[in-house]
Enzyme design. Structure first.
Site, PDB file in Angstrom:
ATOM      1  N   TYR A 198      -9.469  27.334  -8.213  1.00 24.81           N
ATOM      2  CA  TYR A 198      -9.724  26.157  -7.790  1.00 24.81           C
ATOM      3  C   TYR A 198     -10.193  26.047  -6.469  1.00 24.81           C
ATOM      4  O   TYR A 198      -9.934  26.986  -5.697  1.00 24.81           O
ATOM      5  CB  TYR A 198      -8.451  25.163  -8.053  1.00 24.81           C
ATOM      6  CG  TYR A 198      -7.220  25.440  -7.197  1.00 24.81           C
ATOM      7  CD1 TYR A 198      -6.318  26.208  -7.317  1.00 24.81           C
ATOM      8  CD2 TYR A 198      -7.258  24.744  -5.929  1.00 24.81           C
ATOM      9  CE1 TYR A 198      -5.323  26.530  -6.586  1.00 24.81           C
ATOM     10  CE2 TYR A 198      -6.171  24.798  -5.026  1.00 24.81           C
ATOM     11  CZ  TYR A 198      -5.241  25.926  -5.401  1.00 24.81           C
ATOM     12  OH  TYR A 198      -4.288  25.981  -4.562  1.00 24.81           O
ATOM     13  N   CYS A 199     -10.757  25.003  -5.906  1.00 29.20           N
ATOM     14  CA  CYS A 199     -11.426  24.882  -4.681  1.00 29.20           C
ATOM     15  C   CYS A 199     -11.179  23.312  -4.504  1.00 29.20           C
ATOM     16  O   CYS A 199     -10.849  22.567  -5.218  1.00 29.20           O
ATOM     17  CB  CYS A 199     -12.551  25.487  -4.448  1.00 29.20           C
ATOM     18  SG  CYS A 199     -14.008  25.188  -5.407  1.00 29.20           S
ATOM     19  N   THR A 200     -11.821  23.068  -3.484  1.00 26.08           N
ATOM     20  CA  THR A 200     -12.077  21.549  -2.997  1.00 26.08           C
ATOM     21  C   THR A 200     -12.848  20.671  -3.977  1.00 26.08           C
ATOM     22  O   THR A 200     -12.375  19.803  -4.606  1.00 26.08           O
ATOM     23  CB  THR A 200     -12.847  21.330  -1.646  1.00 26.08           C
ATOM     24  OG1 THR A 200     -12.188  22.359  -0.865  1.00 26.08           O
ATOM     25  CG2 THR A 200     -12.643  19.826  -1.300  1.00 26.08           C
ATOM     26  N   ILE A 227     -10.250  19.966  -6.577  1.00 26.57           N
ATOM     27  CA  ILE A 227      -9.215  19.177  -6.522  1.00 26.57           C
ATOM     28  C   ILE A 227      -9.358  17.578  -6.491  1.00 26.57           C
ATOM     29  O   ILE A 227      -8.700  16.762  -6.928  1.00 26.57           O
ATOM     30  CB  ILE A 227      -8.238  19.508  -5.001  1.00 26.57           C
ATOM     31  CG1 ILE A 227      -8.059  21.137  -5.023  1.00 26.57           C
ATOM     32  CG2 ILE A 227      -7.238  18.549  -4.519  1.00 26.57           C
ATOM     33  CD1 ILE A 227      -7.900  21.761  -3.450  1.00 26.57           C
TER      34      ILE A 227
END
Ligand SMILES: [Zn+2]
Ligand SMILES: [Zn+2]
Length: 343
Positions: A198-200, A227
């Site tokens: 996952y990332c932003t 996220i």
């Protein structure tokens, strides 16, 4: 025809106040081969400037990456325009959790080599052969699977203030560094474990998942929309959120609170705290975590040295900087020996 921003940040802030209209903070990206990024860039600037869009947009041969704000009243026109560009039709728009009318104060549309600085040579693998996208609910299920390794694809200063429970958070300054570290750590599990990333907002995982597949990982998954979208889904569908702390964002808000857990500490006194600041000394500008009482004690600076410089007049500071490089460019983002409690 106006092709570039002409207003200063202060003038813009005043205009926004005067207009008194609600603005939406939005981000989106799309990997797609764009033949002439400069023409596309001009097209976007002219149209978006008219709609009073503000933000930071990167256009390149490989696609578009946009973070922007727009008057809520203009959203429908904006959306229709986007849909009329064939590779942006129904592109997923991440809408910020906390709205702030002044998240951006200028419209900057820039042509870049890449839409994300990834340090990779694209010719080596197929960037469209990506991992499987997961929605919040599926992501939670996979996170619970003991066979899953969950990896945070962001940099150290981002994951420091918030991350998924149980995720590996590589202590890296760049995306490129994290790829090598993860590959090395999981080299014996390329086929038997689930690699969950996952990332932003999801864009880094698009590249990373294609990269890991290219490197022989068999079970590659990524959080769709990152996220930001995960949080939207957990709220609107009443799904349990497994993210703890704050989500670091790249506009002047710096972060969005997702849960009330405080997972980091003031880098100067060690007390629990999770808001970043930049050192007030213009020549330093170090990004670090500073609690309110340290901010007061240190005049918003990262060190005694910066505090001394900051107390000088503007002219004296200018004189001091003559002939020296901007230390901001020498020191790595968010790292300095003066920060006692930086892990
Ligand atoms: Zn402190
Ligand atoms: Zn400093």
């Amino acid at each position: 025809m106006q092709l570039y921003n002409k207003l200063s940040a202060i003038e813009r802030a005043e205009l926004i106040d005067k207009a008194g209209k609600e603005r939406l903070t939005i981000s989106f990206y799309q990997y797609h081969k764009i033949r002439n990024p400069q023409i596309f860039r001009n097209y976007l600037f002219v149209n978006w400037n008219e709609l009073d869009v503000l933000g930071r947009i990167y256009v390149s041969f490989e696609g578009i990456n946009a973070q922007l704000s727009i008057p809520a009243d203009n959203f429908d026109v904006f959306k229709t325009q986007l849909d009329s560009i064939y590779f942006l039709e129904n592109v997923r728009l991440n809408i910020a959790v906390e709205q702030d009318n002044k998240s951006f104060l200028k419209l900057k549309v820039k042509v870049r080599k890449k839409i994300v600085a990834d340090g990779l040579s694209d010719d080596t693998f197929d960037v469209t052969d990506i991992g499987i996208h997961l929605k919040a609910k599926q992501f939670n299920e996979m996170l619970e699977d003991p066979n899953t390794v969950c990896v945070d694809m962001r940099n150290h200063y981002e994951s420091e203030i918030g991350h998924f429970a149980g995720a590996i958070t590589p202590d890296v300054d760049t995306f490129r560094d994290s790829l090598d570290i993860i590959e090395e750590n999981l080299k014996d599990h390329k086929e038997d474990r689930n690699l969950l990333m996952y990332c932003t907002g999801g864009i880094r995982c698009e590249k990373a998942s294609a990269y890991f597949k290219h490197k022989g990982f068999k079970n590659v998954y990524q959080l769709e929309g990152g996220i930001i979208e995960y949080t939207r889904q957990t709220k609107s569908e009443e799904i349990e959120s497994k993210f703890i702390g704050k989500n670091f964002v790249f506009d002047h808000r710096r972060s969005e609170r997702i849960s009330y857990d405080v997972v980091s500490q003031c880098h100067q006194c060690g007390e629990p705290f999770d808001s970043h600041t930049n050192c007030d000394n213009e020549a330093c500008h170090l990004l670090f975590i500073q609690c309110e009482s340290c901010a007061e004690k240190m005049d918003n600076c990262c060190s005694d040295e910066c505090k001394e410089v900051n107390a000088l007049t503007f002219e004296e500071q200018k004189e001091l900087r003559k002939g020296t490089h901007n230390s901001n460019k020498i020191f790595k983002k968010g790292r300095s020996k003066v920060l006692k409690y930086k892990k």
